[in-house]
Motif scaffolding. Structure first.
Motif, PDB file in Angstrom:
ATOM      1  N   LEU A  17      44.583  78.726  34.354  1.00 19.27           N
ATOM      2  CA  LEU A  17      45.059  79.670  33.341  1.00 19.27           C
ATOM      3  C   LEU A  17      46.546  79.945  33.561  1.00 19.27           C
ATOM      4  CD1 LEU A  17      43.719  81.295  31.100  1.00 19.27           C
ATOM      5  CD2 LEU A  17      43.286  83.125  32.750  1.00 19.27           C
ATOM      6  N   ASN A  18      46.888  80.169  34.832  1.00 16.03           N
ATOM      7  CA  ASN A  18      48.288  80.391  35.188  1.00 16.03           C
ATOM      8  C   ASN A  18      48.798  79.108  35.864  1.00 16.03           C
ATOM      9  OD1 ASN A  18      50.652  80.994  36.485  1.00 16.03           O
ATOM     10  ND2 ASN A  18      49.831  82.727  37.660  1.00 16.03           N
ATOM     11  N   PRO A  19      49.724  78.399  35.216  1.00 14.60           N
ATOM     12  CA  PRO A  19      50.154  77.116  35.789  1.00 14.60           C
ATOM     13  C   PRO A  19      50.781  77.242  37.177  1.00 14.60           C
ATOM     14  CG  PRO A  19      51.367  77.651  33.760  1.00 14.60           C
ATOM     15  CD  PRO A  19      50.408  78.762  33.985  1.00 14.60           C
ATOM     16  N   LYS A  20      51.189  78.466  37.537  1.00 15.51           N
ATOM     17  CA  LYS A  20      51.833  78.643  38.846  1.00 15.51           C
ATOM     18  C   LYS A  20      50.818  78.754  39.972  1.00 15.51           C
ATOM     19  CE  LYS A  20      56.187  80.728  37.473  1.00 15.51           C
ATOM     20  NZ  LYS A  20      56.042  81.715  36.385  1.00 15.51           N
ATOM     21  N   GLU A  21      49.572  79.110  39.639  1.00 14.89           N
ATOM     22  CA  GLU A  21      48.574  79.281  40.707  1.00 14.89           C
ATOM     23  C   GLU A  21      47.159  79.257  40.138  1.00 14.89           C
ATOM     24  OE1 GLU A  21      48.585  82.058  44.501  1.00 14.89           O
ATOM     25  OE2 GLU A  21      48.073  83.223  42.712  1.00 14.89           O
ATOM     26  N   ALA A  22      46.359  78.347  40.643  1.00 19.29           N
ATOM     27  CA  ALA A  22      44.948  78.322  40.243  1.00 19.29           C
ATOM     28  C   ALA A  22      44.191  79.338  41.101  1.00 19.29           C
ATOM     29  CB  ALA A  22      44.381  76.930  40.470  1.00 19.29           C
ATOM     30  N   THR A  23      43.070  79.838  40.575  1.00 17.49           N
ATOM     31  CA  THR A  23      42.291  80.813  41.339  1.00 17.49           C
ATOM     32  C   THR A  23      40.869  80.304  41.535  1.00 17.49           C
ATOM     33  OG1 THR A  23      41.721  81.992  39.305  1.00 17.49           O
ATOM     34  CG2 THR A  23      43.632  82.798  40.519  1.00 17.49           C
ATOM     35  N   MET A  24      40.360  80.543  42.730  1.00 12.09           N
ATOM     36  CA  MET A  24      39.001  80.065  43.032  1.00 12.09           C
ATOM     37  C   MET A  24      38.284  81.099  43.897  1.00 12.09           C
ATOM     38  SD  MET A  24      37.886  76.440  44.645  1.00 12.09           S
ATOM     39  CE  MET A  24      37.957  76.499  46.403  1.00 12.09           C
ATOM     40  N   TYR A  25      37.063  81.400  43.502  1.00 11.50           N
ATOM     41  CA  TYR A  25      36.237  82.323  44.281  1.00 11.50           C
ATOM     42  C   TYR A  25      34.990  81.575  44.762  1.00 11.50           C
ATOM     43  CZ  TYR A  25      33.601  86.446  45.668  1.00 11.50           C
ATOM     44  OH  TYR A  25      32.910  87.380  46.395  1.00 11.50           O
ATOM     45  N   LEU A  49      37.244  70.570  47.416  1.00  9.49           N
ATOM     46  CA  LEU A  49      37.792  70.989  46.130  1.00  9.49           C
ATOM     47  C   LEU A  49      39.141  71.682  46.336  1.00  9.49           C
ATOM     48  CD1 LEU A  49      37.678  71.432  43.113  1.00  9.49           C
ATOM     49  CD2 LEU A  49      36.043  73.290  43.451  1.00  9.49           C
ATOM     50  N   ALA A  50      39.200  72.592  47.303  1.00  7.13           N
ATOM     51  CA  ALA A  50      40.458  73.314  47.555  1.00  7.13           C
ATOM     52  C   ALA A  50      41.566  72.332  47.937  1.00  7.13           C
ATOM     53  CB  ALA A  50      40.255  74.352  48.657  1.00  7.13           C
ATOM     54  N   ARG A  51      41.251  71.406  48.837  1.00  5.69           N
ATOM     55  CA  ARG A  51      42.274  70.452  49.285  1.00  5.69           C
ATOM     56  C   ARG A  51      42.727  69.555  48.139  1.00  5.69           C
ATOM     57  NH1 ARG A  51      42.517  69.371  55.066  1.00  5.69           N
ATOM     58  NH2 ARG A  51      41.089  70.717  56.196  1.00  5.69           N
ATOM     59  N   THR A  52      41.792  69.136  47.294  1.00  3.81           N
ATOM     60  CA  THR A  52      42.151  68.243  46.182  1.00  3.81           C
ATOM     61  C   THR A  52      43.001  68.989  45.146  1.00  3.81           C
ATOM     62  OG1 THR A  52      40.114  67.029  46.563  1.00  3.81           O
ATOM     63  CG2 THR A  52      41.203  66.643  44.463  1.00  3.81           C
ATOM     64  N   LEU A  53      42.604  70.232  44.830  1.00  8.58           N
ATOM     65  CA  LEU A  53      43.402  71.004  43.869  1.00  8.58           C
ATOM     66  C   LEU A  53      44.824  71.198  44.375  1.00  8.58           C
ATOM     67  CD1 LEU A  53      40.822  73.768  42.907  1.00  8.58           C
ATOM     68  CD2 LEU A  53      41.810  72.088  41.332  1.00  8.58           C
ATOM     69  N   ARG A  54      44.928  71.438  45.682  1.00  9.85           N
ATOM     70  CA  ARG A  54      46.264  71.719  46.239  1.00  9.85           C
ATOM     71  C   ARG A  54      47.194  70.506  46.207  1.00  9.85           C
ATOM     72  NH1 ARG A  54      43.681  75.796  50.270  1.00  9.85           N
ATOM     73  NH2 ARG A  54      44.314  77.740  49.264  1.00  9.85           N
ATOM     74  N   LEU A  55      46.659  69.325  45.903  1.00 11.19           N
ATOM     75  CA  LEU A  55      47.542  68.167  45.727  1.00 11.19           C
ATOM     76  C   LEU A  55      48.433  68.381  44.511  1.00 11.19           C
ATOM     77  CD1 LEU A  55      45.178  65.086  46.246  1.00 11.19           C
ATOM     78  CD2 LEU A  55      46.895  65.976  47.839  1.00 11.19           C
ATOM     79  N   SER A  56      47.919  69.140  43.531  1.00  5.11           N
ATOM     80  CA  SER A  56      48.726  69.274  42.318  1.00  5.11           C
ATOM     81  C   SER A  56      49.096  70.701  41.948  1.00  5.11           C
ATOM     82  CB  SER A  56      48.026  68.596  41.139  1.00  5.11           C
ATOM     83  OG  SER A  56      46.689  68.967  41.099  1.00  5.11           O
ATOM     84  N   MET A  57      48.574  71.699  42.657  1.00  2.00           N
ATOM     85  CA  MET A  57      48.926  73.075  42.280  1.00  2.00           C
ATOM     86  C   MET A  57      48.671  74.035  43.445  1.00  2.00           C
ATOM     87  SD  MET A  57      45.595  73.680  39.821  1.00  2.00           S
ATOM     88  CE  MET A  57      45.433  72.003  39.249  1.00  2.00           C
TER      89      MET A  57
END
Ligand code: AMP
Ligand code: ZN
Length: 468
Positions: A17-25, A49-57
């Motif tokens: 939603l916010n391109p600067k930071e994804a949120t995950m609970y 999932l966290a590690r893969t997301l952090r490749l791009s955001m």
């Protein structure tokens, strides 16, 4: 990145939603007992999932610790499991929670799961939970029974969002059997439970409705929204949470805020035993410590989890754990070989390296296809597409996601099954070599040969081979 969303029942392109930071609970552990390796499978997939997301955001990852309010029965009956544990262990509820939380994080770290940005204990967020229940009360979603404040699920039209209408009917049928007379609907659930009149609870708080403790579902809604706002990008958990816990989280959160609670629901399938469900009571309760006691490394288990897609059931057997352990050893030997070769012939990195990295990344970004990503690793190591220096660079990148410690020196293979006499000779020879006493080392090599073992010195240590 493509992710399968339980709510829409399809793979979707994920954008925050916010391109600067994804949120995950992620729903965290209940800390009234040890976590089992099934629980840990879920945390491993969430870590991937966290590690893969952090490749791009950038990612803000929140996980709770349920240290109160998890009842023995799903039907909001029975005692709080934490209070039950105090009777079992003769410790205070606070000490039990502290102890098992610490044990949990020891396992979490040993499995190389990245610590979440925020770890939130339920007992530290009681005011937020009370505030959420008050909002729901003001909006007319609650009612009072003799044992607590309940959520009236018939008032929330989207209650079937996760499970679908037909399955919800089935669940209602099941819940009706255990339903207390005071509940209006079988799916209604407790938001706040009153302390029993005849017993003092160790964990209880004042509230506008009386002394008591929060329901389990309200914990996650309150903490997720406190740290991540009314709309969270990704919410994870095990598949068992779909029909009750997460369904109830949606009902509470959306009724309170009027906004969409979660944009993408991601659920991991179970680890199962051939004998059936992993159960704390049935003697089929395997912990990471059980595996350590049998001589396995926690990362052998992480490797095993990577061999199955997170949305398929994985049957746990010691044979498959042995196979994973062997594969991981081979992987580390291949990595060591690449490091050595690269040191001898430092060839330049070419564009091919980026291509192979992208192939690996594409597998992970395709709904976390870890088995496919692992296959890319194997193909690359065994093939000749990359030179050794590139293989090393590729492995550094891949291990940023796999987190298998691929550059760790592999264990001296099969040495653990050796006769004690041979193990002693090997240990003495290692000492002699460390002291550069090569005469002694050669004598010990002869002694080993006499005992039936040839010994080879490799960068990973002494390796033995049985000779007749
Ligand atoms: P709990 O501490 O029981 O609330 O569980 C912690 C996490 O483990 C939750 O996300 C559960 O959905 C998940 N879980 C429970 N049992 C298993 C299992 N056998 N395999 C995989 N995940 C599980
Ligand atoms: Zn939760």
């Amino acid at each position: 990145m493509q992710l399968y969303n339980t709510e829409t029942r399809r793979k979707e392109e994920f954008t925050p939603l916010n391109p600067k930071e994804a949120t995950m609970y992620c729903c965290g552990p209940t800390v009234y007992n040890y976590a089992h390796i099934g629980n840990m499978r879920t945390y491993i997939f969430e870590d991937l999932l966290a590690r893969t997301l952090r490749l791009s955001m950038p990612l803000k990852h929140v996980m709770n610790v349920t240290d109160v309010g998890h009842l023995v029965s799903d039907a909001d009956e029975g005692e709080d499991k934490m209070e039950v544990a105090t009777a079992r262990e003769g410790k205070s509820a606070w000490d039990i929670a502290k102890f098992y939380e610490q044990k949990f994080f020891e396992d979490f770290d040993a499995l190389h799961c990245t610590r979440p940005t925020v770890i939130s204990r339920a007992t530290a967020h009681i005011p937020e939970m009370i505030a959420l229940v008050k909002t729901l009360e003001e909006k007319g979603y609650t009612y009072r029974t003799s044992d607590g404040i309940y959520y009236d699920t018939s008032k929330f039209p989207r209650y079937d969002a996760l499970v679908g209408r037909s399955r919800l009917e089935g669940l209602k049928g099941g819940a009706r059997v255990e339903m207390s007379e005071e509940k209006r609907n079988p799916t209604d659930f407790a938001l706040w439970k009153f302390s029993p009149k005849d017993k003092k609870r160790q964990m209880e708080w004042d509230s506008p409705w009386g002394v008591g403790f929060p329901g389990w579902h309200v914990e996650c809604s309150a903490m997720a929204m406190k740290y991540l706002g009314p709309t969270v990008d990704i919410h994870c958990g095990g598949i068992d949470h779909v029909s009750v816990h997460h369904t109830n989280e949606i009902a509470q959160s959306e009724a309170a805020t009027g906004q969409k609670y979660v944009r993408c629901w991601v659920h991991g399938e179970f680890l199962v035993l051939r004998a059936g469900k992993m159960s704390k009571s049935g003697g089929t309760f395997v912990t990471l410590q059980t595996l350590r006691d049998k001589g396995y490394d926690p990362l052998d288990y992480r490797y095993l989890c990577l061999t199955a897609h997170y949305r398929t059931q994985l049957e746990f057997t010691y044979e498959s754990l042995d196979a994973s352990r062997k594969s991981l050893q081979t992987l580390r030997r291949e990595a060591a070989k690449a490091v050595q070769t690269a040191a001898r012939q430092p060839l330049p990195l070419t564009a091919r390296l980026e291509e192979i990295k992208n192939k690996f990344r594409a597998a992970m970004e395709d709904d976390l296809n870890a088995p496919k990503a692992l296959a890319v690793v194997w193909e690359t190591l065994r093939g000749a597409e990359l030179n050794a220096a590139e293989k090393v660079e590729f492995l550094k990148f891949a291990d940023g996601i796999l987190a298998l410690d691929v550059f760790r020196a592999p264990q001296e293979e099969n040495n653990e099954e050796l006769p004690q006499e041979v193990k002693d000779l090997l240990a003495r020879r290692a000492e002699a070599r460390a002291a550069k006493d090569y005469k002694k080392s050669d004598e010990l090599r002869a002694a080993l040969a006499a005992a039936g073992y040839a010994v080879k010195d490799t960068p990973q240590g002494q390796q033995t081979e049985k000779i007749k």
